[in-house]
Design an enzyme around this catalytic site. Structure first.
Site, mmCIF file in Angstrom:
data_model
loop_
_atom_site.group_PDB
_atom_site.id
_atom_site.type_symbol
_atom_site.label_atom_id
_atom_site.label_comp_id
_atom_site.label_asym_id
_atom_site.label_seq_id
_atom_site.Cartn_x
_atom_site.Cartn_y
_atom_site.Cartn_z
ATOM 1 N N TYR A 157 -43.114 -62.627 -25.191
ATOM 2 C CA TYR A 157 -41.950 -62.159 -24.424
ATOM 3 C C TYR A 157 -40.833 -63.209 -24.437
ATOM 4 O O TYR A 157 -39.671 -62.898 -24.703
ATOM 5 C CB TYR A 157 -42.389 -61.847 -22.994
ATOM 6 C CG TYR A 157 -41.293 -61.325 -22.093
ATOM 7 C CD1 TYR A 157 -40.902 -59.987 -22.145
ATOM 8 C CD2 TYR A 157 -40.659 -62.161 -21.168
ATOM 9 C CE1 TYR A 157 -39.901 -59.499 -21.303
ATOM 10 C CE2 TYR A 157 -39.666 -61.681 -20.330
ATOM 11 C CZ TYR A 157 -39.294 -60.353 -20.394
ATOM 12 O OH TYR A 157 -38.303 -59.871 -19.568
ATOM 13 N N LYS A 161 -37.131 -62.829 -26.001
ATOM 14 C CA LYS A 161 -35.940 -62.933 -25.135
ATOM 15 C C LYS A 161 -35.025 -64.067 -25.607
ATOM 16 O O LYS A 161 -33.807 -63.971 -25.517
ATOM 17 C CB LYS A 161 -36.367 -63.127 -23.677
ATOM 18 C CG LYS A 161 -37.056 -61.891 -23.096
ATOM 19 C CD LYS A 161 -36.057 -60.796 -22.825
ATOM 20 C CE LYS A 161 -36.611 -59.414 -22.861
ATOM 21 N NZ LYS A 161 -35.603 -58.363 -22.774
HETATM 22 N N1 NAP Z 1 -37.870 -56.707 -14.030
HETATM 23 C C1 NAP Z 1 -37.665 -57.994 -14.225
HETATM 24 O O1 NAP Z 1 -38.080 -58.819 -13.390
HETATM 25 C C2 NAP Z 1 -36.906 -58.475 -15.424
HETATM 26 C C3 NAP Z 1 -36.538 -59.827 -15.461
HETATM 27 C C4 NAP Z 1 -35.823 -60.312 -16.540
HETATM 28 C C5 NAP Z 1 -35.485 -59.461 -17.570
HETATM 29 N N2 NAP Z 1 -35.855 -58.157 -17.546
HETATM 30 C C6 NAP Z 1 -35.496 -57.323 -18.695
HETATM 31 O O2 NAP Z 1 -34.785 -56.186 -18.269
HETATM 32 C C7 NAP Z 1 -35.057 -55.084 -19.135
HETATM 33 C C8 NAP Z 1 -35.504 -53.877 -18.314
HETATM 34 O O3 NAP Z 1 -36.638 -54.218 -17.571
HETATM 35 P P1 NAP Z 1 -37.168 -53.343 -16.333
HETATM 36 O O4 NAP Z 1 -37.733 -54.290 -15.368
HETATM 37 O O5 NAP Z 1 -36.143 -52.367 -15.911
HETATM 38 O O6 NAP Z 1 -38.395 -52.604 -17.050
HETATM 39 P P2 NAP Z 1 -39.091 -51.189 -16.729
HETATM 40 O O7 NAP Z 1 -38.839 -50.778 -15.329
HETATM 41 O O8 NAP Z 1 -40.482 -51.341 -17.223
HETATM 42 O O9 NAP Z 1 -38.283 -50.197 -17.697
HETATM 43 C C9 NAP Z 1 -38.339 -50.392 -19.081
HETATM 44 C C10 NAP Z 1 -37.459 -49.366 -19.764
HETATM 45 O O10 NAP Z 1 -37.575 -49.576 -21.185
HETATM 46 C C11 NAP Z 1 -37.985 -48.368 -21.798
HETATM 47 N N3 NAP Z 1 -38.808 -48.650 -22.977
HETATM 48 C C12 NAP Z 1 -39.907 -49.440 -23.048
HETATM 49 N N4 NAP Z 1 -40.350 -49.464 -24.315
HETATM 50 C C13 NAP Z 1 -39.517 -48.679 -25.043
HETATM 51 C C14 NAP Z 1 -39.448 -48.323 -26.414
HETATM 52 N N5 NAP Z 1 -40.334 -48.776 -27.302
HETATM 53 N N6 NAP Z 1 -38.453 -47.488 -26.824
HETATM 54 C C15 NAP Z 1 -37.543 -47.015 -25.935
HETATM 55 N N7 NAP Z 1 -37.563 -47.326 -24.623
HETATM 56 C C16 NAP Z 1 -38.543 -48.151 -24.190
HETATM 57 C C17 NAP Z 1 -38.734 -47.607 -20.735
HETATM 58 O O11 NAP Z 1 -38.692 -46.212 -21.012
HETATM 59 P P3 NAP Z 1 -39.989 -45.263 -20.887
HETATM 60 O O12 NAP Z 1 -40.898 -45.890 -19.892
HETATM 61 O O13 NAP Z 1 -39.431 -43.941 -20.500
HETATM 62 O O14 NAP Z 1 -40.562 -45.243 -22.262
HETATM 63 C C18 NAP Z 1 -37.917 -47.944 -19.493
HETATM 64 O O15 NAP Z 1 -36.780 -47.112 -19.421
HETATM 65 C C19 NAP Z 1 -36.092 -55.576 -20.135
HETATM 66 O O16 NAP Z 1 -35.464 -55.952 -21.330
HETATM 67 C C20 NAP Z 1 -36.685 -56.787 -19.441
HETATM 68 O O17 NAP Z 1 -37.199 -57.719 -20.357
HETATM 69 C C21 NAP Z 1 -36.559 -57.636 -16.487
#
Ligand code: NAP
Length: 249
Positions: A157, A161
């Site tokens: 990861y 990133k």
């Molecule tokens: N949450 C945190 O603490 C955090 C911190 C730092 C950075 N981020 C970054 O923010 C972004 C969003 O994270 P989140 O926390 O919102 O995650 P999340 O709630 O798990 O949502 C992930 C999203 O990505 C989609 N997705 C996953 N794999 C996919 C694929 N192969 N093709 C198309 N869509 C896909 C999912 O769609 P489906 O489930 O419908 O497939 C969902 O809409 C990510 O890049 C993550 O690394 C998150």
């Protein structure tokens, strides 16, 4: 404040849940037509589109795995055809599959790199081809502070990133002359489903690292993204903006 985004067209990858959902709705609130990509959550993606339409904008849900380049090109073509305009790309779809390096399998590595890093290449390239011809475009790539500092049990990861940051800085250099801004938003811990995969003891450590004593909401991230998608931020490019409550000062 009016961000001047009315009648722009956007793609948000991973727009069915969490941060991507908030970004899609935040852009629609500014008058942007938004297409959301997603892979699994059909009902949630449909609901996001319904919310976008309720705000008087056009919405579109496109089911596709971001690790396919062909699907990225197809989605850009579909958005241009259906909306008649395409100005903004937010790459956000991401996954985790954690494990310390001595337990991490090749499959864990390939899957996370395939979605998080190749997925960003796919949509950045497909969008850049279109934006370059039009001499206008805004790209915001959602990375993570763990891509800047590394993270225990997240070699795949953190590498993906960090790679997104290097990709974005390179594209900022290549595309600036075509009036295309490329920036990175690097959140710390955000309250979404992804966070639920993190054991409570690690969540407590992250909370203790913040100086504000709370985690971000997806909306905290979406406000910054909307600003970076607007011309109010036209002189900002190649930047990595942390939104982490001081977690990584
Ligand atoms: N949450 C945190 O603490 C955090 C911190 C730092 C950075 N981020 C970054 O923010 C972004 C969003 O994270 P989140 O926390 O919102 O995650 P999340 O709630 O798990 O949502 C992930 C999203 O990505 C989609 N997705 C996953 N794999 C996919 C694929 N192969 N093709 C198309 N869509 C896909 C999912 O769609 P489906 O489930 O419908 O497939 C969902 O809409 C990510 O890049 C993550 O690394 C998150």
């Amino acid at each position: 404040m009016d961000l001047g985004l009315k009648r722009k067209g956007a793609i948000v990858t991973g727009g069915s849940l969490g941060i991507g959902r908030a970004i899609a709705l935040g852009l629609a609130r500014e008058g942007v037509d938004v297409a959301v990509n997603y892979r699994r959550h059909d009902a949630e993606a449909k609901e996001v589109v319904a919310e976008i339409e309720k705000m008087g904008c056009r919405g579109l849900a496109v089911k596709a795995d971001v690790s396919s380049y062909a699907d990225a090109e197809k989605m850009v073509a579909e958005v241009v055809e259906k909306f008649g305009h395409f100005d903004i790309l937010v790459c956000n779809a991401g996954i985790t599959w954690d494990g310390v390096i001595w337990k991490m399998t090749e499959q864990q590595w390939d899957q996370v790199i395939g979605v998080n890093l190749k997925g960003y290449f796919n949509y950045n390239r497909a969008a850049a081809l279109f934006f370059k011809e039009r001499k206008y475009g805004k790209i915001v790539n959602i990375s993570s502070i763990n891509g800047m500092r590394g993270k225990f049990a997240q070699a795949n990861y953190a590498a993906s990133k960090g790679g997104e940051i290097a990709l974005s800085k390179t594209l900022a250099k290549e595309l600036g002359r075509f009036n295309i801004n490329v920036n990175v938003v690097a959140p710390g811990m955000v309250l979404t489903d992804m966070m639920k995969n993190i054991p409570p003891e690690f969540q407590n450590i992250a909370m203790a690292e913040t100086v504000v004593g709370r985690f971000a909401t997806p909306e905290d991230v979406s406000h910054l993204v909307a600003f970076l998608c607007s011309d109010l931020s036209r002189h900002i490019t190649g930047e990595v903006i942390k939104i982490d409550g001081g977690q990584y000062i």
